[in-house]
Design a protein around this motif. Structure first.
Motif, PDB file in Angstrom:
ATOM      1  N   ALA A  26       4.296  14.895   5.089  1.00  0.00           N
ATOM      2  CA  ALA A  26       2.853  14.689   4.922  1.00  0.00           C
ATOM      3  C   ALA A  26       2.102  16.001   4.746  1.00  0.00           C
ATOM      4  CB  ALA A  26       2.293  13.931   6.125  1.00  0.00           C
ATOM      5  N   ASP A 135       5.411   6.429  11.855  1.00  0.00           N
ATOM      6  CA  ASP A 135       5.330   6.025  10.454  1.00  0.00           C
ATOM      7  C   ASP A 135       3.950   5.498  10.090  1.00  0.00           C
ATOM      8  OD1 ASP A 135       7.965   6.766  10.177  1.00  0.00           O
ATOM      9  OD2 ASP A 135       8.754   4.743  10.447  1.00  0.00           O
ATOM     10  N   VAL A 136       3.327   4.757  10.993  1.00  0.00           N
ATOM     11  CA  VAL A 136       1.989   4.222  10.712  1.00  0.00           C
ATOM     12  C   VAL A 136       0.977   5.365  10.595  1.00  0.00           C
ATOM     13  CG1 VAL A 136       0.096   2.862  11.674  1.00  0.00           C
ATOM     14  CG2 VAL A 136       2.421   1.948  11.715  1.00  0.00           C
ATOM     15  N   CYS A 138       1.483   8.465   9.835  1.00  0.00           N
ATOM     16  CA  CYS A 138       1.770   9.315   8.669  1.00  0.00           C
ATOM     17  C   CYS A 138       1.780   8.530   7.362  1.00  0.00           C
ATOM     18  CB  CYS A 138       3.101  10.029   8.864  1.00  0.00           C
ATOM     19  SG  CYS A 138       3.059  11.307  10.139  1.00  0.00           S
ATOM     20  N   ASN A 139       1.359   7.271   7.416  1.00  0.00           N
ATOM     21  CA  ASN A 139       1.238   6.445   6.203  1.00  0.00           C
ATOM     22  C   ASN A 139       2.578   6.274   5.487  1.00  0.00           C
ATOM     23  OD1 ASN A 139      -0.383   4.811   4.548  1.00  0.00           O
ATOM     24  ND2 ASN A 139      -0.662   6.444   3.045  1.00  0.00           N
ATOM     25  N   GLU A 140       3.648   6.141   6.266  1.00  0.00           N
ATOM     26  CA  GLU A 140       4.975   5.856   5.733  1.00  0.00           C
ATOM     27  C   GLU A 140       5.287   4.380   5.971  1.00  0.00           C
ATOM     28  OE1 GLU A 140       7.448   7.940   4.487  1.00  0.00           O
ATOM     29  OE2 GLU A 140       6.645   9.952   4.860  1.00  0.00           O
TER      30      GLU A 140
END
Length: 207
Positions: A26, A135-136, A138-140
């Motif tokens: 990111a 993950d949420v 970091c928008n993964e």
């Protein structure tokens, strides 16, 4: 140090590495690295302790866990560029972290005398929620939700194996080692050999 304490320590360090590697993807600054690493490292264990009413939460009782996660973040900040594939490193490190975090959760619940269903749920929560938060934030796409992959299933199977082993009279330490082995075998097999569960496919309603 007990086996459960050692598993918690290992889970914090390895999950922190995955958090920092995700931060590198990111392109965050060094403070962002430390934040994501710490969030990933202690997220599952914090949820476990809060649900079980275990106070103070493990990393408040022992701030060394936070120092360890921050150290992992700094290591990754200065070395991530050396990796050929950071995403592949995340996948395999995350599998290793899952295999130590699940038995850590089971071990804490077992130490508190909780019944088998609680052992299983605390193992799954400890293993899965830190990575989910990572993950949420970091928008993964969350690894726990990858279509058909054995992730939550691996955690559930490992925790269930430990609960069964304890019910059969094996010592808690042996049960936790069985849990780690089952969890890692299923998660690694899913990545290496494509092991999958069938997924739901919608069908038109019958007339």
């Amino acid at each position: 140090m007990t086996l459960t304490g050692g598993l918690d320590l290992a889970a914090v360090f390895v999950f922190a590495l995955t958090g920092a590697l995700t931060a590198s993807r990111a392109q965050l600054d060094i403070v962002g690295f430390i934040f994501i690493a710490c969030l990933t490292a202690v997220g599952g264990g914090t949820l476990r302790d809060l649900v079980l009413g275990r106070t103070p939460v493990f990393w408040i009782a022992a701030p060394e866990f936070i120092y360890l996660a921050a150290f992992a973040a700094l290591v990754v900040f200065f070395t991530a560029h050396l990796l050929e594939s950071r995403y592949r490193a995340i996948l395999w490190l995350d599998a290793c972290a899952l295999a130590v975090a699940v038995p850590a959760g089971v071990g804490v619940a077992a130490h508190l005398g909780q019944p088998a269903p609680v052992l299983v749920m605390m193992g799954v929560a400890t293993g899965c929620f830190g990575g989910l938060m990572r993950d949420v934030v970091c928008n993964e796409v969350p690894l726990v939700l990858k279509q058909g992959e054995l992730y939550v299933t691996a955690a559930f199977a490992g925790a269930s194996a430990a609960a069964i082993a304890i019910w059969q009279g094996l010592t808690p330490d042996i049960a936790l080692l069985i849990c780690a082995a089952v969890t890692l075998a299923l998660r690694a097999g899913s990545m290496a050999f494509g092991w999958r569960l069938p997924v739901y496919k919608s069908r038109p309603p019958r007339s």
